[in-house]
Design a protein around this motif. Structure first.
Motif, PDB file in Angstrom:
ATOM      1  N   SER A  39      32.167  42.775  35.752  1.00  0.00           N
ATOM      2  CA  SER A  39      33.612  42.718  35.530  1.00  0.00           C
ATOM      3  C   SER A  39      33.837  42.423  34.045  1.00  0.00           C
ATOM      4  CB  SER A  39      34.223  41.665  36.454  1.00  0.00           C
ATOM      5  OG  SER A  39      35.600  41.485  36.233  1.00  0.00           O
ATOM      6  N   THR A  93      33.652  39.415  32.089  1.00  0.00           N
ATOM      7  CA  THR A  93      32.659  38.594  31.390  1.00  0.00           C
ATOM      8  C   THR A  93      31.333  39.338  31.261  1.00  0.00           C
ATOM      9  OG1 THR A  93      33.690  36.610  32.283  1.00  0.00           O
ATOM     10  CG2 THR A  93      31.480  36.358  31.397  1.00  0.00           C
ATOM     11  N   GLU A 101      25.927  45.212  39.154  1.00  0.00           N
ATOM     12  CA  GLU A 101      27.254  44.994  39.745  1.00  0.00           C
ATOM     13  C   GLU A 101      27.193  45.303  41.248  1.00  0.00           C
ATOM     14  OE1 GLU A 101      30.435  43.887  39.157  1.00  0.00           O
ATOM     15  OE2 GLU A 101      30.741  44.524  41.217  1.00  0.00           O
ATOM     16  N   ALA A 102      27.716  44.365  42.045  1.00  0.00           N
ATOM     17  CA  ALA A 102      27.640  44.522  43.501  1.00  0.00           C
ATOM     18  C   ALA A 102      28.475  45.705  43.999  1.00  0.00           C
ATOM     19  CB  ALA A 102      28.114  43.231  44.178  1.00  0.00           C
ATOM     20  N   ARG A 117      38.573  50.175  42.357  1.00  0.00           N
ATOM     21  CA  ARG A 117      38.770  48.803  41.880  1.00  0.00           C
ATOM     22  C   ARG A 117      39.892  48.792  40.859  1.00  0.00           C
ATOM     23  NH1 ARG A 117      34.449  44.651  41.238  1.00  0.00           N
ATOM     24  NH2 ARG A 117      33.868  45.443  39.220  1.00  0.00           N
ATOM     25  N   GLY A 127      45.477  43.443  38.021  1.00  0.00           N
ATOM     26  CA  GLY A 127      46.704  43.326  37.249  1.00  0.00           C
ATOM     27  C   GLY A 127      46.578  42.474  36.003  1.00  0.00           C
ATOM     28  N   LEU A 128      47.628  41.759  35.733  1.00  0.00           N
ATOM     29  CA  LEU A 128      47.851  41.105  34.445  1.00  0.00           C
ATOM     30  C   LEU A 128      46.795  40.065  34.083  1.00  0.00           C
ATOM     31  CD1 LEU A 128      50.316  41.527  32.588  1.00  0.00           C
ATOM     32  CD2 LEU A 128      51.093  39.285  33.385  1.00  0.00           C
ATOM     33  N   VAL A 145      23.113  41.055  43.937  1.00  0.00           N
ATOM     34  CA  VAL A 145      22.045  40.064  43.801  1.00  0.00           C
ATOM     35  C   VAL A 145      22.212  39.016  44.892  1.00  0.00           C
ATOM     36  CG1 VAL A 145      21.172  38.204  42.320  1.00  0.00           C
ATOM     37  CG2 VAL A 145      21.740  40.437  41.330  1.00  0.00           C
ATOM     38  N   ASP A 180      29.083  36.451  37.833  1.00  0.00           N
ATOM     39  CA  ASP A 180      29.423  37.059  39.125  1.00  0.00           C
ATOM     40  C   ASP A 180      30.614  36.392  39.813  1.00  0.00           C
ATOM     41  OD1 ASP A 180      27.743  34.882  39.412  1.00  0.00           O
ATOM     42  OD2 ASP A 180      26.679  35.653  41.153  1.00  0.00           O
ATOM     43  N   THR A 240      27.029  33.890  43.364  1.00  0.00           N
ATOM     44  CA  THR A 240      25.705  33.637  43.962  1.00  0.00           C
ATOM     45  C   THR A 240      24.877  32.764  43.021  1.00  0.00           C
ATOM     46  OG1 THR A 240      25.774  35.749  45.116  1.00  0.00           O
ATOM     47  CG2 THR A 240      23.590  34.795  44.784  1.00  0.00           C
ATOM     48  N   ASP A 268      33.997  32.921  35.389  1.00  0.00           N
ATOM     49  CA  ASP A 268      34.398  32.338  36.678  1.00  0.00           C
ATOM     50  C   ASP A 268      33.187  31.837  37.466  1.00  0.00           C
ATOM     51  OD1 ASP A 268      37.014  32.817  36.141  1.00  0.00           O
ATOM     52  OD2 ASP A 268      37.385  34.138  37.850  1.00  0.00           O
TER      53      ASP A 268
END
Ligand SMILES: Cc1cc2nc3c(=O)[nH]c(=O)nc-3n(C[C@H](O)[C@H](O)[C@H](O)COP(=O)(O)OP(=O)(O)OC[C@H]3O[C@@H](n4cnc5c(N)ncnc54)[C@H](O)[C@@H]3O)c2cc1C
Length: 393
Positions: free
Chosen positions: A35, A37, A57-58, A65, A68-69, A145, A174, A179, A322
């Motif tokens: 995503s 990061t 990437e899962a 996909r 939004g803001l 993963v 992730d 995970t 995150d």
């Protein structure tokens, strides 16, 4: 702060005397999560000369996909600048104005105008801008993963199909149900904060809105709206018990950390429409009512992180964005934290590889400089929630 254990001798990026800088083989770096990061991390590392970078990437490549803001403050914008990514590519409405409107009995009674030190983009625009720059083969989609082990003294990633790959450094980017965090820092679990960010995207051919608009209709509710390409994005924060969340979105908040359009039940939709009609001025309630594309995210908290890097054999694993510290959406720090941590990590690895800086010390310094901002953002969430009248202390 817990210091990383210092492994005996790191084969990851073995200390390179300045005279022999650049002569060692580059380390193999696995980024988990493609995503914002993860994509920024890969681009920064590639730009710095680390040429063995793979992003796992899962989500399958064909999975639809979009998001939004997203607000980006100046430090994050500057990092994108350094990657030669022009703002006009991902900022459709270059407004810095935030209109804050106090609403009572569905009528605006006071408007304050303030400035945001950054620009708004959307997840979709920024994600496309970043991932299209990744060289062929760097982003591997459909690779979830599930585990992290050690083989021959190096970290080894395990995938859902039981395939395995070695790496010298694993960067977990992730996301909030990470995970990596579950494996490296299992004591830190997500806790539901008791309210939901309901989101919608309304296509409009003529968008009257040019700035970010925030309506505060009273305790427990906030409505944000902003122009995005092809329409308007809104978020309505509303209190919701865990039982109601499960009923409305099909799974408990800890499990369904993002409710995609197909998870939004008619009951969820009816609840949001009813609350909008009760709380918002008529034009905004009508916008909510007319919105077909709905999503939701339960607002979650977590204990602040105390570390970001773990030795795995003679290599390392780190948590970013995150994955390290999911923050409440109204802190507007999620994307900023991940991008700033990625840039600082790249600096650290470059100092080690090019100039022979001691890696454990360098990673510890990176952690010491980055943790305070992550901890501050985690702590700011409940304070903002309390301001909304929406938090559980
Ligand atoms: C599709 C999407 C839409 C979003 N839309 C918005 C939005 O509208 N507004 C907003 O404020 N925030 C949105 N976010 C979240 C926002 O991107 C983050 O809060 C913030 O930018 C930090 O990003 P991140 O890359 O650290 O985490 P995330 O953006 O959550 O990315 C984590 C990535 O890791 C992948 N992943 C997860 N587990 C694994 C695994 N085991 N193996 C491999 N890959 C894995 C996920 O599929 C995801 O692509 C969205 C995220 C996604 C994925």
């Amino acid at each position: 702060m817990t210091q990383p254990h210092h492994p005996p001798a790191s084969t990851l990026l073995r200390a390179v005397p300045a005279s022999s800088a650049g002569t060692l083989p580059r380390p193999r770096i696995a980024v988990v999560g493609g995503s914002l990061t993860g994509a920024v991390t890969a681009l920064l590392l590639l730009r710095a000369g680390f040429d063995q970078v793979t992003v796992y990437e899962a989500a399958p490549a064909a999975a639809p996909r979009g998001g939004g803001l997203i607000g980006l403050e100046h430090p994050a914008l500057d990092i994108l600048d350094r990657l030669d990514i022009g703002q006009d590519e991902f900022v459709a409405y270059p407004s810095e104005t935030v209109l804050e409107v106090t609403v009572r009995d569905r009528q605006p009674i006071h408007t304050a105008r303030r400035r945001y030190p950054g620009r708004n983009t959307t997840w979709s625009l920024l994600h496309h801008t970043l991932t299209r720059r990744l060289p062929d083969g760097v982003l591997q989609a459909g690779r979830r993963v599930t585990g992290l082990g050690e083989r021959g003294g190096r970290p080894q990633l395990v995938f859902a199909d039981d395939s395995r790959t070695p790496a010298d450094l694993v960067v977990f980017a992730d996301g909030r149900a990470s995970t990596g965090r579950r494996l490296l820092d299992p004591g830190r679990r997500l806790r539901y904060a008791g309210y939901v960010a309901h989101r919608g995207h309304t296509p409009t051919s003529h968008n009257p809105l040019r700035d970010f608009l925030r309506l505060e209709p009273g305790p427990g509710c906030q409505y944000n709206a902003a122009p995005v390409p092809d329409g308007l994005d809104w978020t309505l924060y509303l209190t919701c018990s865990p039982t109601d969340y499960t009923h409305r979105f099909g799974a408990p908040p800890q499990r369904r950390t993002f409710a995609l359009p197909h998870h939004v039940s008619p009951a969820a939709r009816a609840h949001v429409d009813t609350q909008a009609a009760l709380l918002l001025p008529a034009p905004h309630a009508a916008t909510v009512h007319a919105t077909t594309t709905r999503m939701a995210a339960p607002v979650m908290d977590i204990d602040p992180p105390t570390r970001m890097a773990w030795p795995v054999g003679a290599g390392w694993a780190v948590l970013l964005g995150d994955a390290l510290a999911p923050v409440r959406p109204h802190t507007a720090r999620g994307a900023n934290n991940g991008i700033e941590q990625a840039a600082a990590l790249t600096t650290t690895l470059t100092q080690h590889h090019r100039w022979g800086a001691d890696l454990p010390t360098a990673l510890h310094g990176w952690q010491r400089r980055q943790l305070p901002d992550a901890v501050a953002a985690v702590r700011q969430g409940p304070r903002l929630g309390a301001h909304l009248g929406n938090s559980r202390p």
